[in-house]
Design a protein around this motif. Sequence first.
Motif, short mmCIF file in Angstrom:
data_model
loop_
_atom_site.label_atom_id
_atom_site.label_comp_id
_atom_site.label_asym_id
_atom_site.label_seq_id
_atom_site.Cartn_x
_atom_site.Cartn_y
_atom_site.Cartn_z
N SER A 83 5.54 -15.93 28.86
CA SER A 83 4.82 -16.25 30.10
C SER A 83 5.18 -17.65 30.58
CB SER A 83 3.32 -16.13 29.88
OG SER A 83 2.62 -16.50 31.03
N GLN A 133 8.63 -17.66 32.09
CA GLN A 133 8.64 -17.11 33.45
C GLN A 133 8.18 -18.16 34.44
OE1 GLN A 133 6.18 -13.58 33.25
NE2 GLN A 133 7.96 -12.29 33.57
N GLU A 134 7.13 -18.90 34.10
CA GLU A 134 6.62 -19.92 35.02
C GLU A 134 7.65 -21.02 35.22
OE1 GLU A 134 2.72 -20.99 35.19
OE2 GLU A 134 1.97 -19.02 34.66
N ARG A 145 10.24 -19.79 37.55
CA ARG A 145 9.78 -19.82 38.94
C ARG A 145 9.91 -21.23 39.51
NH1 ARG A 145 4.66 -16.49 37.37
NH2 ARG A 145 5.56 -14.42 37.32
N THR A 146 9.56 -22.23 38.70
CA THR A 146 9.69 -23.61 39.15
C THR A 146 11.15 -23.93 39.40
OG1 THR A 146 7.76 -24.24 37.84
CG2 THR A 146 9.22 -26.01 38.52
#
Length: 85
Positions: free
Chosen positions: A38, A41-42, A45-46
Amino acid sequence: MGQIGGLNRIGQAGDTQKTGKSESKEGVSFASALQGASMTQETGRTGDAERAARVQELKTQVASGQYEPDLNKVASSLLRFLVEG
């Protein structure tokens, strides 16, 4: 085929059943792996947002005629491509 990704398969014919104690350790390990995925994934995205901003900045520079690439890097990449390809 006993292990996949560091986790044992459970319930196959011939496998011994594990105690609740060892399963709880695997459960914690699995939960931490999910948490790590998780977080990855974050971070992605950044990184995607930063990349999109950089691409937009470069497009603006190209459109206005202000983009000046590092010619040494361009030449180095071309030479590497020609030698490898």
